[in-house]
Design an enzyme around this catalytic site. Sequence first.
Site, PDB file in Angstrom:
ATOM      1  N   GLY A   1      -4.024   2.950  28.913  1.00 42.41           N
ATOM      2  CA  GLY A   1      -5.247   3.269  29.647  1.00 42.41           C
ATOM      3  C   GLY A   1      -5.994   4.504  29.167  1.00 42.41           C
ATOM      4  O   GLY A   1      -6.832   5.033  29.890  1.00 42.41           O
ATOM      5  N   HIS A   2      -5.754   4.947  27.921  1.00 44.58           N
ATOM      6  CA  HIS A   2      -6.405   6.181  27.458  1.00 44.58           C
ATOM      7  C   HIS A   2      -7.735   5.953  26.771  1.00 44.58           C
ATOM      8  O   HIS A   2      -8.348   6.896  26.294  1.00 44.58           O
ATOM      9  CB  HIS A   2      -5.486   6.938  26.500  1.00 44.58           C
ATOM     10  CG  HIS A   2      -4.290   7.523  27.161  1.00 44.58           C
ATOM     11  ND1 HIS A   2      -3.235   6.761  27.576  1.00 44.58           N
ATOM     12  CD2 HIS A   2      -3.990   8.799  27.518  1.00 44.58           C
ATOM     13  CE1 HIS A   2      -2.326   7.540  28.143  1.00 44.58           C
ATOM     14  NE2 HIS A   2      -2.751   8.773  28.126  1.00 44.58           N
TER      15      HIS A   2
ATOM     16  N   GLY B   1       0.385  -0.001  22.803  1.00 46.15           N
ATOM     17  CA  GLY B   1      -0.505  -1.149  22.602  1.00 46.15           C
ATOM     18  C   GLY B   1      -1.848  -0.742  22.021  1.00 46.15           C
ATOM     19  O   GLY B   1      -2.300  -1.274  21.012  1.00 46.15           O
TER      20      GLY B   1
ATOM     21  N   HIS C   1      -2.714   2.620  21.184  1.00 48.85           N
ATOM     22  CA  HIS C   1      -2.595   3.730  20.228  1.00 48.85           C
ATOM     23  C   HIS C   1      -2.282   3.239  18.812  1.00 48.85           C
ATOM     24  O   HIS C   1      -2.954   3.614  17.852  1.00 48.85           O
ATOM     25  CB  HIS C   1      -1.491   4.680  20.708  1.00 48.85           C
ATOM     26  CG  HIS C   1      -1.253   5.867  19.829  1.00 48.85           C
ATOM     27  ND1 HIS C   1      -2.188   6.853  19.649  1.00 48.85           N
ATOM     28  CD2 HIS C   1      -0.187   6.218  19.069  1.00 48.85           C
ATOM     29  CE1 HIS C   1      -1.699   7.777  18.819  1.00 48.85           C
ATOM     30  NE2 HIS C   1      -0.485   7.409  18.450  1.00 48.85           N
TER      31      HIS C   1
ATOM     32  N   CYS D   1       0.222  13.118  22.692  1.00 47.74           N
ATOM     33  CA  CYS D   1       0.140  12.992  24.148  1.00 47.74           C
ATOM     34  C   CYS D   1       1.168  11.952  24.608  1.00 47.74           C
ATOM     35  O   CYS D   1       1.065  10.783  24.253  1.00 47.74           O
ATOM     36  CB  CYS D   1      -1.273  12.577  24.523  1.00 47.74           C
ATOM     37  SG  CYS D   1      -1.480  12.136  26.238  1.00 47.74           S
TER      38      CYS D   1
ATOM     39  N   TYR E   1     -10.749   7.468  18.857  1.00 47.27           N
ATOM     40  CA  TYR E   1     -11.623   8.368  19.616  1.00 47.27           C
ATOM     41  C   TYR E   1     -12.916   7.623  19.933  1.00 47.27           C
ATOM     42  O   TYR E   1     -14.010   8.054  19.602  1.00 47.27           O
ATOM     43  CB  TYR E   1     -11.897   9.656  18.822  1.00 47.27           C
ATOM     44  CG  TYR E   1     -10.697  10.566  18.691  1.00 47.27           C
ATOM     45  CD1 TYR E   1      -9.588  10.404  19.521  1.00 47.27           C
ATOM     46  CD2 TYR E   1     -10.665  11.588  17.763  1.00 47.27           C
ATOM     47  CE1 TYR E   1      -8.480  11.234  19.406  1.00 47.27           C
ATOM     48  CE2 TYR E   1      -9.558  12.427  17.649  1.00 47.27           C
ATOM     49  CZ  TYR E   1      -8.466  12.238  18.477  1.00 47.27           C
ATOM     50  OH  TYR E   1      -7.383  13.076  18.376  1.00 47.27           O
TER      51      TYR E   1
ATOM     52  N   SER F   1     -10.641  -0.580  28.373  1.00 41.94           N
ATOM     53  CA  SER F   1      -9.491  -1.408  28.732  1.00 41.94           C
ATOM     54  C   SER F   1      -9.469  -1.756  30.226  1.00 41.94           C
ATOM     55  O   SER F   1      -8.656  -2.577  30.642  1.00 41.94           O
ATOM     56  CB  SER F   1      -8.189  -0.701  28.355  1.00 41.94           C
ATOM     57  OG  SER F   1      -8.126   0.587  28.936  1.00 41.94           O
TER      58      SER F   1
ATOM     59  N   TYR G   1      -2.304   8.780  15.084  1.00 43.33           N
ATOM     60  CA  TYR G   1      -1.925   9.900  14.220  1.00 43.33           C
ATOM     61  C   TYR G   1      -1.322  11.010  15.055  1.00 43.33           C
ATOM     62  O   TYR G   1      -1.543  11.111  16.257  1.00 43.33           O
ATOM     63  CB  TYR G   1      -3.151  10.461  13.470  1.00 43.33           C
ATOM     64  CG  TYR G   1      -3.894  11.469  14.305  1.00 43.33           C
ATOM     65  CD1 TYR G   1      -3.567  12.825  14.222  1.00 43.33           C
ATOM     66  CD2 TYR G   1      -4.852  11.081  15.216  1.00 43.33           C
ATOM     67  CE1 TYR G   1      -4.193  13.761  15.029  1.00 43.33           C
ATOM     68  CE2 TYR G   1      -5.480  12.000  16.028  1.00 43.33           C
ATOM     69  CZ  TYR G   1      -5.149  13.342  15.936  1.00 43.33           C
ATOM     70  OH  TYR G   1      -5.745  14.248  16.751  1.00 43.33           O
TER      71      TYR G   1
ATOM     72  N   SER H   1      -2.910  -1.045  28.024  1.00 42.10           N
ATOM     73  CA  SER H   1      -1.510  -0.630  27.863  1.00 42.10           C
ATOM     74  C   SER H   1      -1.333   0.739  28.506  1.00 42.10           C
ATOM     75  O   SER H   1      -0.841   0.859  29.612  1.00 42.10           O
ATOM     76  CB  SER H   1      -1.114  -0.623  26.387  1.00 42.10           C
ATOM     77  OG  SER H   1      -1.001  -1.959  25.927  1.00 42.10           O
TER      78      SER H   1
HETATM   79  C1  FAD Z   1      -5.223  12.862  26.386  1.00 37.05           C
HETATM   80  C2  FAD Z   1      -5.361  12.014  25.146  1.00 37.05           C
HETATM   81  C3  FAD Z   1      -4.700  12.398  23.982  1.00 37.05           C
HETATM   82  C4  FAD Z   1      -4.789  11.624  22.820  1.00 37.05           C
HETATM   83  N1  FAD Z   1      -4.118  12.015  21.695  1.00 37.05           N
HETATM   84  C5  FAD Z   1      -4.157  11.229  20.598  1.00 37.05           C
HETATM   85  C6  FAD Z   1      -3.419  11.557  19.435  1.00 37.05           C
HETATM   86  O1  FAD Z   1      -2.711  12.563  19.391  1.00 37.05           O
HETATM   87  N2  FAD Z   1      -3.495  10.732  18.357  1.00 37.05           N
HETATM   88  C7  FAD Z   1      -4.263   9.604  18.377  1.00 37.05           C
HETATM   89  O2  FAD Z   1      -4.287   8.861  17.388  1.00 37.05           O
HETATM   90  N3  FAD Z   1      -4.984   9.275  19.459  1.00 37.05           N
HETATM   91  C8  FAD Z   1      -4.946  10.051  20.561  1.00 37.05           C
HETATM   92  N4  FAD Z   1      -5.660   9.680  21.666  1.00 37.05           N
HETATM   93  C9  FAD Z   1      -6.472   8.452  21.626  1.00 37.05           C
HETATM   94  C10 FAD Z   1      -5.601   7.219  21.871  1.00 37.05           C
HETATM   95  O3  FAD Z   1      -4.809   6.942  20.726  1.00 37.05           O
HETATM   96  C11 FAD Z   1      -6.473   6.004  22.165  1.00 37.05           C
HETATM   97  O4  FAD Z   1      -7.208   6.227  23.326  1.00 37.05           O
HETATM   98  C12 FAD Z   1      -5.632   4.741  22.293  1.00 37.05           C
HETATM   99  O5  FAD Z   1      -6.471   3.617  22.194  1.00 37.05           O
HETATM  100  C13 FAD Z   1      -4.870   4.730  23.596  1.00 37.05           C
HETATM  101  O6  FAD Z   1      -4.061   3.600  23.737  1.00 37.05           O
HETATM  102  P1  FAD Z   1      -3.650   3.156  25.229  1.00 37.05           P
HETATM  103  O7  FAD Z   1      -2.815   1.942  25.123  1.00 37.05           O
HETATM  104  O8  FAD Z   1      -3.126   4.329  25.961  1.00 37.05           O
HETATM  105  O9  FAD Z   1      -5.086   2.861  25.849  1.00 37.05           O
HETATM  106  P2  FAD Z   1      -5.781   1.576  26.505  1.00 37.05           P
HETATM  107  O10 FAD Z   1      -6.985   2.140  27.194  1.00 37.05           O
HETATM  108  O11 FAD Z   1      -4.830   0.788  27.309  1.00 37.05           O
HETATM  109  O12 FAD Z   1      -6.219   0.712  25.254  1.00 37.05           O
HETATM  110  C14 FAD Z   1      -7.118   1.180  24.269  1.00 37.05           C
HETATM  111  C15 FAD Z   1      -7.760  -0.011  23.553  1.00 37.05           C
HETATM  112  O13 FAD Z   1      -6.754  -0.875  23.025  1.00 37.05           O
HETATM  113  C16 FAD Z   1      -6.801  -2.164  23.650  1.00 37.05           C
HETATM  114  N5  FAD Z   1      -5.430  -2.572  23.959  1.00 37.05           N
HETATM  115  C17 FAD Z   1      -4.554  -1.901  24.752  1.00 37.05           C
HETATM  116  N6  FAD Z   1      -3.389  -2.554  24.788  1.00 37.05           N
HETATM  117  C18 FAD Z   1      -3.523  -3.652  24.016  1.00 37.05           C
HETATM  118  C19 FAD Z   1      -2.636  -4.718  23.685  1.00 37.05           C
HETATM  119  N7  FAD Z   1      -1.395  -4.764  24.171  1.00 37.05           N
HETATM  120  N8  FAD Z   1      -3.091  -5.691  22.887  1.00 37.05           N
HETATM  121  C20 FAD Z   1      -4.359  -5.654  22.404  1.00 37.05           C
HETATM  122  N9  FAD Z   1      -5.235  -4.664  22.678  1.00 37.05           N
HETATM  123  C21 FAD Z   1      -4.820  -3.667  23.492  1.00 37.05           C
HETATM  124  C22 FAD Z   1      -7.616  -1.957  24.908  1.00 37.05           C
HETATM  125  O14 FAD Z   1      -8.229  -3.153  25.351  1.00 37.05           O
HETATM  126  C23 FAD Z   1      -8.593  -0.891  24.480  1.00 37.05           C
HETATM  127  O15 FAD Z   1      -9.632  -1.473  23.727  1.00 37.05           O
HETATM  128  C24 FAD Z   1      -5.581  10.445  22.832  1.00 37.05           C
HETATM  129  C25 FAD Z   1      -6.242  10.077  23.999  1.00 37.05           C
HETATM  130  C26 FAD Z   1      -6.136  10.840  25.147  1.00 37.05           C
HETATM  131  C27 FAD Z   1      -6.872  10.415  26.397  1.00 37.05           C
END
Ligand code: FAD
Length: 536
Positions: free
Chosen positions: A112-113, A181, A183, A175, A474, A119, A189, A110
């Site tokens: 990509g974090h 998806g 988060h 962030c 994390y 992911s 949080y 979603s």
């Molecule tokens: C700069 C930075 C700041 C951050 N700050 C916070 C914060 O303030 N609070 C906090 O709680 N966390 C924070 N995080 C951590 C963040 O919440 C997690 O990395 C979270 O998983 C990111 O979601 P994403 O969709 O961006 O990542 P993605 O890399 O896309 O997905 C993360 C995981 O979820 C799975 N996933 C994604 N989309 C879906 C979907 N649609 N259905 C099923 N599975 C899916 C992926 O396969 C992977 O396993 C931060 C991370 C970074 C890099």
Amino acid sequence: MKASCPPSLPILFAIVLFSISCTNSEQVNLNRFFRCLSNHSSLFHPISETIYTPNNASFLSVLNSHIKNRRFQTSATPKPLTIIAAKHQSHVQATIVCAKRYDLETRIRSGGHDYEGLSYVSNTPFLVLDMFNLRAIDIDIASETAWVQAGATLGELYYRIAKKSKVHAFPAGVCPSLGTGGHFSGGGYGNLMRKFGLSVDNIIDAQIVTVNGSILDRKSMGEDVFWAIRGGGGASFGVILSWKIKLVRVPSMVTVFNVKRTLEQNATDVVYRWQQVADKLPEDLFIRLMPQVVNGSHEGKKTVQVSFIGHFLGKSKRLLPLMNERLPELRLQQNDCSEMPWIESTLFWANFPTGTPTDALLRPSKADVFFKSKSDYVKKPIPKTGLELIWKLLIQGVKVIMQWNPYGGRMSEISESETPFPHRAGNIFKIQYFVLWVEEGIEATNYYLKFSRTLYEAMTPYVSKSPREAFLNYRDLDIGIASSSNNRTILNSSARVYGCKYFKGNLDRLLRVKASIDPSNFFKNEQSIPPLPIQP
Ligand SMILES: Cc1cc2nc3c(=O)[nH]c(=O)nc-3n(C[C@H](O)[C@H](O)[C@H](O)COP(=O)(O)OP(=O)(O)OC[C@H]3O[C@@H](n4cnc5c(N)ncnc54)[C@H](O)[C@@H]3O)c2cc1C
Ligand SMILES: *[C@@H]1O[C@H](CO)[C@@H](O)[C@H](O)[C@H]1NC(C)=O
Ligand SMILES: *[C@@H]1O[C@H](CO)[C@@H](O)[C@H](O)[C@H]1NC(C)=O
Ligand SMILES: *[C@@H]1O[C@H](CO)[C@@H](O)[C@H](O)[C@H]1NC(C)=O
Ligand SMILES: *[C@@H]1O[C@H](CO)[C@@H](O)[C@H](O)[C@H]1NC(C)=O
Ligand SMILES: *[C@@H]1O[C@H](CO)[C@@H](O)[C@H](O)[C@H]1NC(C)=O
Ligand SMILES: *[C@@H]1O[C@H](CO)[C@@H](O)[C@H](O)[C@H]1NC(C)=O
Ligand SMILES: *[C@@H]1O[C@H](CO)[C@@H](O)[C@H](O)[C@H]1NC(C)=O
């Protein structure tokens, strides 16, 4: 249910990355997969325009546009065979049905974090189902709810809420580029956590695509699955299409501050005091600590500077006497405080300069640095001798940003089993260790990874034990046994190790839900929930 968690095991560090060479049989399978997709394509929603292969000129830019950690953006990083950037829910259904039929490993992305790149990286040939085109946000202020698609970012959500109301908000991360998806499914949080809990505590419905391609909502998926996706990690159970969230009410003006103290300015004393009160303060107040190394006033002498970053749901007139009473050591002054609408506080927390227009929340972010992160929970104040040891390690070591996030308030009122996220009452704060660097190459990487592990080891006496808890969002592959092996014995025992750290006693229910919704284990990654009884 009582957790049967094993004692801490020695950490296994070897993470072997194999590069992918596309063999003939893979190519055959991939071609069949594409034919299957086109079989599922419809006139109104043609799937071909969602498919990127390395032959499409924009393949790499699409792949890289949602990578946030340069550690997983090198020439050695395994690349997907194809990216399906779904534009309609039927594309998600087709991708899952066809990938399952031809046994193609699928990673869902979603925002990509993911801290370990799960992911969009795998050691076996894989495809990426990318959700960034599915980012609609539909807000209904009358019912104080919203439907949010998985590819929408937090910044977009905050921005859209503020366009409709100045007194509504949603409790989630700081962030703006985080994807809902990943988060939300990992907990989510932010600075409203002490008042309203996590994102998952404010989700009231969801839509998912299951392994057989069906779309289910809360009613049709049932309460067990709905429970699991709110903190158990989406990637084990299905594809999250969208969430229905409950908005929360905030005052029209909130107060923020960022006060810094170096060791020479008695930072140790203030930090020590903060630990006594951080989780007991009124829930309108959230004070994050960020210790980091800076150049001191004496030339060449480094020191530690601790930022006390505050968020208060109210005006400074009420905040100042409160701080004076509860944390006088910080000596917070009126001119340290800024009052602003909630939406502007989201810009403040994302480090935008004062006065930045709110549409900055919509900007994409890039992978600027290499990083490795870890987390810990603290249940007893760290003694001053411990704090001094941490400062010494930080000063001797490499670039680390630490975040200490206070718990308590609403977090302590919600039971450990209410959602898969188990870190509730009894925690004073959570630590994040964020080690970052800019040098390229495997030697630099190994050097910094080693430091992050040394720091983590040194913290052992001060943090949670049996299990040493960790926050799923994390993600840290060091805390289980990182193995892409098909050796089921390894998988079996390592899932117990990381599963207990992330979920404590909730692991057993997650295992049962997984076995019911995805018995063939199609949805998997290095730290997913296996559909098996695992060794106690
Ligand atoms: C700069 C930075 C700041 C951050 N700050 C916070 C914060 O303030 N609070 C906090 O709680 N966390 C924070 N995080 C951590 C963040 O919440 C997690 O990395 C979270 O998983 C990111 O979601 P994403 O969709 O961006 O990542 P993605 O890399 O896309 O997905 C993360 C995981 O979820 C799975 N996933 C994604 N989309 C879906 C979907 N649609 N259905 C099923 N599975 C899916 C992926 O396969 C992977 O396993 C931060 C991370 C970074 C890099
Ligand atoms: C595509 O659909 C046709 C007709 O339904 C079917 O015979 C064929 O097996 C399908 N091909 C794939 C790759 O799914
Ligand atoms: C990628 O290239 C193929 C073949 O030229 C094309 O059919 C497809 O539409 C392209 N994908 C995108 C997203 O443009
Ligand atoms: C898919 O699974 C759901 C529930 O798991 C079931 O209700 C549905 O009938 C299945 N659909 C198909 C096409 O098998
Ligand atoms: C630090 O503490 C000492 C002793 O309590 C006190 O005299 C001094 O004023 C403090 N310094 C600062 C900058 O708060
Ligand atoms: C700190 O000092 C070092 C060495 O003197 C210098 O290279 C660096 O740029 C300084 N950092 C800051 C933030 O001033
Ligand atoms: C799997 O791992 C276990 C534990 O390390 C080992 O004893 C066993 O021999 C391995 N099995 C295979 C097939 O590699
Ligand atoms: C995992 O361990 C449990 C408990 O020992 C055992 O019952 C189960 O068969 C194991 N599963 C696999 C796939 O090895």
